[in-house]
Motif scaffolding. Structure first.
Motif, PDB file in Angstrom:
ATOM      1  N   LYS A  93       0.820  -1.224   0.000  1.00 36.45           N
ATOM      2  CA  LYS A  93       0.000   0.000   0.000  1.00 36.45           C
ATOM      3  C   LYS A  93       0.851   1.270   0.000  1.00 36.45           C
ATOM      4  CE  LYS A  93      -3.791  -2.480   0.571  1.00 36.45           C
ATOM      5  NZ  LYS A  93      -4.776  -2.681  -0.514  1.00 36.45           N
ATOM      6  N   ASP A  94       2.152   1.134  -0.231  1.00 40.41           N
ATOM      7  CA  ASP A  94       3.078   2.274  -0.303  1.00 40.41           C
ATOM      8  C   ASP A  94       3.262   2.987   1.033  1.00 40.41           C
ATOM      9  OD1 ASP A  94       3.074   1.632  -2.983  1.00 40.41           O
ATOM     10  OD2 ASP A  94       1.670   3.210  -3.543  1.00 40.41           O
ATOM     11  N   PHE A  95       3.267   2.213   2.125  1.00 42.71           N
ATOM     12  CA  PHE A  95       3.513   2.752   3.457  1.00 42.71           C
ATOM     13  C   PHE A  95       4.893   2.334   3.936  1.00 42.71           C
ATOM     14  CE2 PHE A  95      -0.816   3.924   3.654  1.00 42.71           C
ATOM     15  CZ  PHE A  95      -1.044   4.647   4.822  1.00 42.71           C
ATOM     16  N   ALA A  96       5.568   3.227   4.660  1.00 45.99           N
ATOM     17  CA  ALA A  96       6.794   2.879   5.365  1.00 45.99           C
ATOM     18  C   ALA A  96       6.415   2.359   6.753  1.00 45.99           C
ATOM     19  CB  ALA A  96       7.701   4.094   5.489  1.00 45.99           C
ATOM     20  N   VAL A  97       7.329   1.578   7.359  1.00 43.07           N
ATOM     21  CA  VAL A  97       7.117   1.060   8.714  1.00 43.07           C
ATOM     22  C   VAL A  97       8.343   1.402   9.548  1.00 43.07           C
ATOM     23  CG1 VAL A  97       6.639  -0.949  10.151  1.00 43.07           C
ATOM     24  CG2 VAL A  97       5.725  -0.844   7.824  1.00 43.07           C
ATOM     25  N   LEU A  98       8.107   2.084  10.664  1.00 45.90           N
ATOM     26  CA  LEU A  98       9.202   2.532  11.528  1.00 45.90           C
ATOM     27  C   LEU A  98       9.049   1.935  12.925  1.00 45.90           C
ATOM     28  CD1 LEU A  98      11.628   4.407  12.211  1.00 45.90           C
ATOM     29  CD2 LEU A  98       9.937   6.221  12.680  1.00 45.90           C
ATOM     30  N   SER A  99      10.130   1.316  13.412  1.00 45.17           N
ATOM     31  CA  SER A  99      10.169   0.780  14.771  1.00 45.17           C
ATOM     32  C   SER A  99      11.243   1.523  15.553  1.00 45.17           C
ATOM     33  CB  SER A  99      10.466  -0.721  14.747  1.00 45.17           C
ATOM     34  OG  SER A  99      10.552  -1.240  16.061  1.00 45.17           O
ATOM     35  N   VAL A 100      10.879   2.072  16.721  1.00 39.12           N
ATOM     36  CA  VAL A 100      11.788   2.919  17.499  1.00 39.12           C
ATOM     37  C   VAL A 100      11.955   2.365  18.912  1.00 39.12           C
ATOM     38  CG1 VAL A 100      12.188   5.238  18.420  1.00 39.12           C
ATOM     39  CG2 VAL A 100      11.124   4.968  16.181  1.00 39.12           C
TER      40      VAL A 100
END
Length: 326
Positions: A93-100
């Motif tokens: 779906k053209d989303f980035a995924v960020l884990s912090v």
């Protein structure tokens, strides 16, 4: 000859009809601090610090339409365990995924410094990789979800130049009412029918960081909680009233009764249903409750992580995309 042609035709048909989503992974973590923090009254009740940093999944060669954010531990959550489950769907779906992750093990975000650290890392990632500050969704179970609520509250109440434009929150089976949680653990300790490490650990942290118990310092517990049944004002609700909210609960009533002798009060579902009710009272009509049934979860254990693991991630990502179209 005809058979060979048919086999080749089917092979190419399968190859070209299968969706392939290229992803770029970026990872940055600082060296671990050689130190530890106290997490109990025993002489060995210390946790070593963990790695502070982030992991970012970028869909390659695409215009990014939004970002999914998980505030995960770099160690105790098995490093990006929850966010990894969304990589394929998000890329599609053209989303980035960020884990912090902060450096605090099992960080409850008691300290403002933890939330400042998280905020700086998020801003650094958005600046360096030119992520769109639009269609931002926070997701997570257990402490991952709790941290999201704490961070959002911190960000909205602070005079920060960089503010995320949050579209929605995906709430998954985590504690919102820490007054209820404290009493739950006091009962666990009293009846002594389960492993008492977690009840003692969490109540120690609550009492140490919130200056007492819910009996002696109720306002501190109310302020720390996203929602609390015992809080008549529930001032924190207004922080989340403008977001779309999807909540997943897995009451697992029979399991908890049989395995833990816990009542309906000792259940995160109680918090989440109350939270949604208060959101509706505050005027939020964009909430949704998903109740997972026993047949939805194949895990032998019923806990916050197994609830997240059992969610249909394709359907969840479809829901997230629909929210961006409104």
């Amino acid at each position: 000859m005809k058979t060979t042609f048919k086999v080749l035709f089917l092979f190419f048909l399968i190859v070209f009809s299968t969706k392939s989503f290229s992803q770029k992974m970026v990872e940055y973590y600082e060296p671990v601090k050689n130190d530890s923090i106290r997490v109990g009254i025993g002489e060995n009740d210390f946790f070593s610090f963990i790695q502070k940093g982030y992991t970012l999944m970028l869909p390659e060669n695409k215009e990014i339409k939004g970002v999914l954010i998980f505030l995960e531990d770099s160690k105790y959550d098995k490093k990006n365990r929850s966010s990894k489950q969304m990589y394929t769907q998000a890329s599609e779906k053209d989303f980035a995924v960020l884990s912090v992750s902060t450096e605090i093990p099992l960080d409850f975000y008691f300290s403002e410094s933890s939330m400042i650290s998280t905020h700086k890392l998020i801003k650094e990632v958005f600046d360096e990789y030119n992520l769109p500050n639009d269609n931002i969704f926070f997701l997570g179970a257990s402490l991952v979800g709790h941290r999201a609520m704490r961070y959002i509250k911190f960000m909205k109440e602070s005079d920060l130049a960089f503010q995320l434009k949050i579209k929605g929150i995906v709430v998954c089976n985590f504690t919102m009412d820490f007054t209820r949680k404290w009493y739950q653990h006091q009962r666990d300790i009293r009846i002594n029918r389960i492993d008492l490490w977690e009840p003692k650990f969490i109540n120690y942290l609550l009492e140490t960081n919130l200056g007492g118990t819910p009996k002696t310092n109720p306002e501190k517990y109310h302020n720390f909680s996203s929602y609390s049944y015992s809080d008549e004002k529930n001032e924190n609700i207004k922080i989340y009233k403008d977001y779309v909210v999807r909540a997943y609960i897995e009451p697992a009533i029979e399991y908890k009764l049989t395995k833990q002798l816990r009542t309906l009060y000792e259940n995160n579902s109680t918090d989440i249903v109350g939270f949604l009710a208060e959101l509706k009272l505050a005027g939020n009509e964009n909430t949704e409750l998903i109740i997972l049934q026993p047949e939805n979860n194949s895990s032998e254990k019923r806990n916050t992580q197994s609830t997240w693991d059992s969610i249909n991630k394709d359907e969840l990502m479809d829901w997230i995309q629909k929210q961006t179209e409104k």
